[in-house]
Write a protein that holds these residues in place. Structure first.
Motif, PDB file in Angstrom:
ATOM      1  N   ALA A  99       0.859  -1.383   0.027  1.00  0.00           N
ATOM      2  CA  ALA A  99       0.021   0.286  -0.017  1.00  0.00           C
ATOM      3  C   ALA A  99       0.887   1.206  -0.078  1.00  0.00           C
ATOM      4  O   ALA A  99       2.079   1.367   0.189  1.00  0.00           O
ATOM      5  CB  ALA A  99      -0.994  -0.056   1.208  1.00  0.00           C
ATOM      6  N   VAL A 100       0.397   2.426  -0.422  1.00  0.00           N
ATOM      7  CA  VAL A 100       1.005   3.539  -0.394  1.00  0.00           C
ATOM      8  C   VAL A 100       0.743   4.502   0.717  1.00  0.00           C
ATOM      9  O   VAL A 100      -0.390   5.206   0.689  1.00  0.00           O
ATOM     10  CB  VAL A 100       0.854   4.408  -1.770  1.00  0.00           C
ATOM     11  N   ALA A 101       1.291   4.624   1.927  1.00  0.00           N
ATOM     12  CA  ALA A 101       1.249   5.137   2.903  1.00  0.00           C
ATOM     13  C   ALA A 101       1.445   6.955   2.524  1.00  0.00           C
ATOM     14  O   ALA A 101       2.443   7.142   2.021  1.00  0.00           O
ATOM     15  CB  ALA A 101       2.020   4.905   4.149  1.00  0.00           C
ATOM     16  N   HIS A 102       0.471   7.715   2.900  1.00  0.00           N
ATOM     17  CA  HIS A 102       0.693   9.094   2.714  1.00  0.00           C
ATOM     18  C   HIS A 102       1.331   9.754   4.102  1.00  0.00           C
ATOM     19  O   HIS A 102       1.486   9.042   5.153  1.00  0.00           O
ATOM     20  CB  HIS A 102      -0.607   9.836   2.441  1.00  0.00           C
ATOM     21  N   GLN A 153      -2.960   6.303   0.305  1.00  0.00           N
ATOM     22  CA  GLN A 153      -3.573   6.878  -0.847  1.00  0.00           C
ATOM     23  C   GLN A 153      -4.396   6.096  -1.788  1.00  0.00           C
ATOM     24  O   GLN A 153      -4.014   4.679  -1.832  1.00  0.00           O
ATOM     25  CB  GLN A 153      -2.498   7.427  -1.884  1.00  0.00           C
ATOM     26  N   ARG A 154      -5.499   6.286  -2.369  1.00  0.00           N
ATOM     27  CA  ARG A 154      -6.579   5.359  -2.826  1.00  0.00           C
ATOM     28  C   ARG A 154      -7.517   6.383  -3.699  1.00  0.00           C
ATOM     29  O   ARG A 154      -7.410   7.525  -3.807  1.00  0.00           O
ATOM     30  CB  ARG A 154      -7.229   4.698  -1.596  1.00  0.00           C
ATOM     31  N   GLY A 155      -8.321   5.522  -4.293  1.00  0.00           N
ATOM     32  CA  GLY A 155      -9.183   6.314  -5.524  1.00  0.00           C
ATOM     33  C   GLY A 155     -10.276   7.153  -4.832  1.00  0.00           C
ATOM     34  O   GLY A 155     -10.563   8.211  -5.452  1.00  0.00           O
ATOM     35  N   ALA A 156     -10.610   7.130  -3.603  1.00  0.00           N
ATOM     36  CA  ALA A 156     -11.591   7.867  -2.975  1.00  0.00           C
ATOM     37  C   ALA A 156     -11.314   9.230  -3.029  1.00  0.00           C
ATOM     38  O   ALA A 156     -12.098  10.341  -3.214  1.00  0.00           O
ATOM     39  CB  ALA A 156     -12.207   7.267  -1.746  1.00  0.00           C
ATOM     40  N   ARG A 157      -9.995   9.579  -2.475  1.00  0.00           N
ATOM     41  CA  ARG A 157      -9.257  10.816  -2.518  1.00  0.00           C
ATOM     42  C   ARG A 157      -8.396  11.341  -3.807  1.00  0.00           C
ATOM     43  O   ARG A 157      -8.550  12.554  -4.041  1.00  0.00           O
ATOM     44  CB  ARG A 157      -8.280  10.891  -1.326  1.00  0.00           C
ATOM     45  N   ALA A 166       3.994   9.102   0.701  1.00  0.00           N
ATOM     46  CA  ALA A 166       5.224   8.998   1.462  1.00  0.00           C
ATOM     47  C   ALA A 166       6.344   7.793   1.074  1.00  0.00           C
ATOM     48  O   ALA A 166       7.469   7.928   1.100  1.00  0.00           O
ATOM     49  CB  ALA A 166       5.176   9.054   2.887  1.00  0.00           C
ATOM     50  N   ARG A 167       5.478   6.377   1.334  1.00  0.00           N
ATOM     51  CA  ARG A 167       6.285   5.401   1.206  1.00  0.00           C
ATOM     52  C   ARG A 167       5.431   4.190   0.572  1.00  0.00           C
ATOM     53  O   ARG A 167       4.232   4.267   0.841  1.00  0.00           O
ATOM     54  CB  ARG A 167       7.025   4.795   2.467  1.00  0.00           C
ATOM     55  N   VAL A 168       5.889   3.262   0.071  1.00  0.00           N
ATOM     56  CA  VAL A 168       5.310   2.026  -0.069  1.00  0.00           C
ATOM     57  C   VAL A 168       5.559   1.228   1.126  1.00  0.00           C
ATOM     58  O   VAL A 168       6.618   0.862   1.245  1.00  0.00           O
ATOM     59  CB  VAL A 168       5.682   1.316  -1.391  1.00  0.00           C
ATOM     60  N   VAL A 169       4.423   0.362   1.676  1.00  0.00           N
ATOM     61  CA  VAL A 169       4.613  -0.292   2.841  1.00  0.00           C
ATOM     62  C   VAL A 169       3.761  -1.585   2.777  1.00  0.00           C
ATOM     63  O   VAL A 169       3.137  -1.814   1.869  1.00  0.00           O
ATOM     64  CB  VAL A 169       3.900   0.397   4.195  1.00  0.00           C
TER      65      VAL A 169
END
Length: 251
Positions: free
Chosen positions: A39-42, A61-65, A121-124
């Protein structure tokens, strides 16, 4: 008409890219292999990389935002450990999600929120645990007839990719799946138990070809169904190989 499995899809990085599969081997108690592994943490995320564990979708980060990410397609090369993502406005990027992810973060920045709090911010990842929207390792199951019925209500041809589902079924009555909670599904060699219905978010309003909000799927669901529900989450209780055209039985 016999119900069959029509599509198998995984989303290796939560919210960032879809990949259709010709077959997959399900494992008891696990999500679809390589689905939402990362997942892509903001910047405002509470995900702790020192103590990685499953976290709610609001941390990523996701499609809703960020509806533009809905357009991304993915290709995961397990043997090479190489992820390739493509977007019509950004081109392609290839990187190791377990290694240097700076190329990806630079690549996705132009379609990410301008609000610095929600910039990627990072891929986790949480070892051994898929970042599904449910707080347990789920496989999502959806009905093509329900999609067609909702599209008729909206006067739109709705893509399956709005819903970021795993298994799409054909040959069912519209909305039949809403009554499956507690029942088991036999698909190919695998057996799944339906545990809950899926509550939907604004991401489904985004067109996965353009990345723009174009229909109010949530209002349509509220007006015609029992809340913002579309599809069901299931648990794999018996593993095995599945592939499109496999017969589906509701037990």
């Amino acid at each position: 008409m016999t119900a069959t499995l029509a599509h198998i899809l995984r989303h290796p990085i939560k919210g960032h890219g879809r990949e259709e599969l010709a077959s997959v081997r399900l494992v008891p108690g696990e999500a679809l292999p390589w689905d939402r592994t990362w997942a892509v943490a903001h910047q405002a995320s509470h995900f702790d990389p020192e103590f990685p564990a499953w976290a709610p979708c609001g941390n990523f980060q996701r499609g809703a935002r960020t509806p533009a990410v809905m357009v991304i397609v993915a290709r995961w090369d397990e043997e090479a450990g190489l992820m390739t993502l493509a977007h019509p406005d950004l081109g392609e990027v290839s990187f190791d999600p377990e290694g240097d992810t700076a190329p990806f973060l630079d690549w996705v920045a132009p379609i990410s929120p301008s609000d610095a709090r929600f910039a990627p911010a990072r891929v986790v990842r949480a070892p051994g645990r898929a970042m599904t929207d449910s707080d347990w390792p789920s496989v999502s199951v959806l009905n093509l007839a329900s999609l067609a019925d909702l599209g008729r209500q909206l006067g739109a041809d709705l893509s399956i990719h709005r819903w970021r589902g795993n298994l799409w079924l054909d040959g069912l009555a519209p909305w039949e799946e809403e009554g499956w909670v507690g029942k088991e599904l036999r698909i190919g060699e695998a057996l799944l138990k339906v545990r809950e219905r899926i509550g939907r978010c604004k991401a489904t309003s985004a067109n996965p070809d353009t990345g723009e909000i174009d229909v109010d799927t949530l209002r349509a669901l509220r007006e015609s169904r029992d809340g913002q529900i579309f599809g069901v989450y299931a648990e794999v209780i018996q593993g095995g190989e599945i592939r499109p055209a496999d017969r589906v039985e509701v037990l």
